[in-house]
Design an enzyme around this catalytic site. Sequence first.
Site, PDB file in Angstrom:
ATOM      1  N   TYR A 132      56.696  18.760  44.848  1.00  0.00           N
ATOM      2  CA  TYR A 132      56.996  19.986  44.109  1.00  0.00           C
ATOM      3  C   TYR A 132      57.197  21.157  45.049  1.00  0.00           C
ATOM      4  CZ  TYR A 132      56.858  23.713  40.737  1.00  0.00           C
ATOM      5  OH  TYR A 132      57.197  24.800  39.986  1.00  0.00           O
ATOM      6  N   GLY A 142      42.038  50.365  41.540  1.00  0.00           N
ATOM      7  CA  GLY A 142      42.511  48.995  41.373  1.00  0.00           C
ATOM      8  C   GLY A 142      43.196  48.516  42.619  1.00  0.00           C
ATOM      9  N   GLU A 197      37.348  44.884  44.284  1.00  0.00           N
ATOM     10  CA  GLU A 197      37.890  46.239  44.328  1.00  0.00           C
ATOM     11  C   GLU A 197      36.826  47.266  43.946  1.00  0.00           C
ATOM     12  OE1 GLU A 197      40.802  47.536  45.167  1.00  0.00           O
ATOM     13  OE2 GLU A 197      41.976  45.716  45.534  1.00  0.00           O
ATOM     14  N   GLU A 226      35.820  50.133  46.451  1.00  0.00           N
ATOM     15  CA  GLU A 226      36.203  51.515  46.173  1.00  0.00           C
ATOM     16  C   GLU A 226      35.043  52.388  45.710  1.00  0.00           C
ATOM     17  OE1 GLU A 226      39.878  52.401  44.524  1.00  0.00           O
ATOM     18  OE2 GLU A 226      40.745  50.429  44.785  1.00  0.00           O
ATOM     19  N   GLU A 255      39.788  60.788  47.573  1.00  0.00           N
ATOM     20  CA  GLU A 255      38.568  61.200  46.905  1.00  0.00           C
ATOM     21  C   GLU A 255      38.294  60.286  45.729  1.00  0.00           C
ATOM     22  OE1 GLU A 255      38.730  65.364  45.755  1.00  0.00           O
ATOM     23  OE2 GLU A 255      40.542  65.515  46.985  1.00  0.00           O
TER      24      GLU A 255
END
Lengths: 295, 295
Positions: free
Chosen positions: A19, A74, A90, A94, A144
């Site tokens: 494949y 995100g 994330e 963050e 920020e």
Amino acid sequence: MKERLNKDGLTEKEFLERYKPGDYERPSVTVDMLLFTVNNKPKTDYKKLAEKELQILLIKRKDHPYLGHWAIPGGFVDIDEGISTAVYRELKEETNIENVYMEQLCTWGDDVKRDPRMRVISVSHMALVPSDNLKPQAGDDADEVAWFSVKKNVTKSTETEIEYEVILTNEEKDITIGYKVIDKFVKNGVIKTIETEIEPLLWSKDRLAFDHYKIINLAIDRLRNKIEYTPIAFNLVPEKFTLTQLQQVYETILGIEFTPTNFRRKVSKYVIKDDEMLTGAGHRPASLFRYNGCI
Amino acid sequence: MKERLNKDGLTEKEFLERYKPGDYERPSVTVDMLLFTVNNKPKTDYKKLAEKELQILLIKRKDHPYLGHWAIPGGFVDIDEGISTAVYRELKEETNIENVYMEQLCTWGDDVKRDPRMRVISVSHMALVPSDNLKPQAGDDADEVAWFSVKKNVTKSTETEIEYEVILTNEEKDITIGYKVIDKFVKNGVIKTIETEIEPLLWSKDRLAFDHYKIINLAIDRLRNKIEYTPIAFNLVPEKFTLTQLQQVYETILGIEFTPTNFRRKVSKYVIKDDEMLTGAGHRPASLFRYNGCI
DNA sequence: GCAATAGTGTCTTTTAGACATTATGTG
DNA sequence: CACATAATGTCTAAAAGACACTATTGC
């Protein structure tokens, strides 16, 4: 059991070995997370309870597109990384926050130009945290990180449509971002469906990045909806909480007030009394309660 | 207003002109659609009402992987095609059905090996149609298209878990596909969450392709949940329907029975009486009603 | 003692469930 | 007329809302 062959006479093993993924273009997939908390506003009177407000964590973008705009945190999903894993990664990167309640909200991919760089499909998630012990910190993609208070109020209501204002404010930074939301009840053949239109309020200088205003609007609705028939609110209070604290969470999110007696009756099925009391509040101490785990 | 420049001194226009998407690998994105209807079983007595059953449309795969297994219809999202557009296109291609109620269910992408060929993220959708005028037809990716009756019943219930059986059957083709579902209430710090385990039933020879059994299980739960607090059920009856037909839809999906008086009171807010009556049923004719569009 | 919140008791209203009764078509 | 469903009336139980009242703290 005889192995089944496909039209080319291949077994599944042979098929997979040969494949080759097509060379068609694929969209980029990102995750967004809407981190909500219900926070105490500063006390105005030593014996009065602090007012609460619903808050959402936003980041300020430090590159194009939407440079300088506030956005939902995100990032991209790795090719060998599960979606939930990406969201938790994330969130940790963050905001340095871990172990929170999170649920999938919606996947955004109807507008193929929602990101001007390329086709992006975004799986948005809603996370809920109690307001204690929150120390968000800016990560790589953001100048920020800041909490914005979230308010959604009805401004007009007719037979055919409801108009809301969604206002995000950060007093410290003196930022106010406002949108007008109109939910129209549209005849769709027999069935009426709701069509939502959103546009910035005229006086609102600031804007959110991308289509993030739509995502926030949906999240508020989902939160208001789910708090009515699930125990989701317990994710917004500490492990031990007073019933008034819990009541304030409900009132803040739904924008209505409850009578203490009735509220206590309503949640009594879901809480167990702790031994401890909360003292030093300038008035009668309150018993602390815990969620009993019922669904 | 002065245009903002990024760290490389570029305006947004310049940035976008020079932007080259990274050459990292991207997942393939597919849409799945769970098409449900509530169908009449053959009448056993001229004057008795037909029994109803919840049905889902499945296709039989005609290539590896899962060659010969039954699967939820779906397909790849084009790079310049919106997600909803893709779902409606696939639905039209695979079943020749248009203009149906559809909502997004969930996006599946935690298991990076859920498709053995490559990384696939799948956005599943639930569509509801009344059972009249349904003529599904097989498309390119399927040998056959068939309706399967869907049953989900509690088989065991304790303090800490609930066990269900999900059974899909097509009597005509003599196929029965069965799964055991266990919803466990797991302590997750303070909050309990539900963890779902699914495995094929021992006696069930047939299997669904991929992780489609999980998707179907979730859809049944969502349908049962949403029918309680939204007017979603009106998508499963014709434009004009009798209250008993509507009641049967609720009873079929929820697996419980209602007392006619109480059911009528419950839905009276949402229906308006039509002039027409439904006659020729071997007993007293029933008034036809229409959904009034309230939410 | 005062102000403010904590917590309880109870009355009323609304909603939901149970069930008896009448109505009206087909064969 | 028998049978099955349609449709309504009404009694009861449970849930939700309103509100008066007492309790307990910090200052």
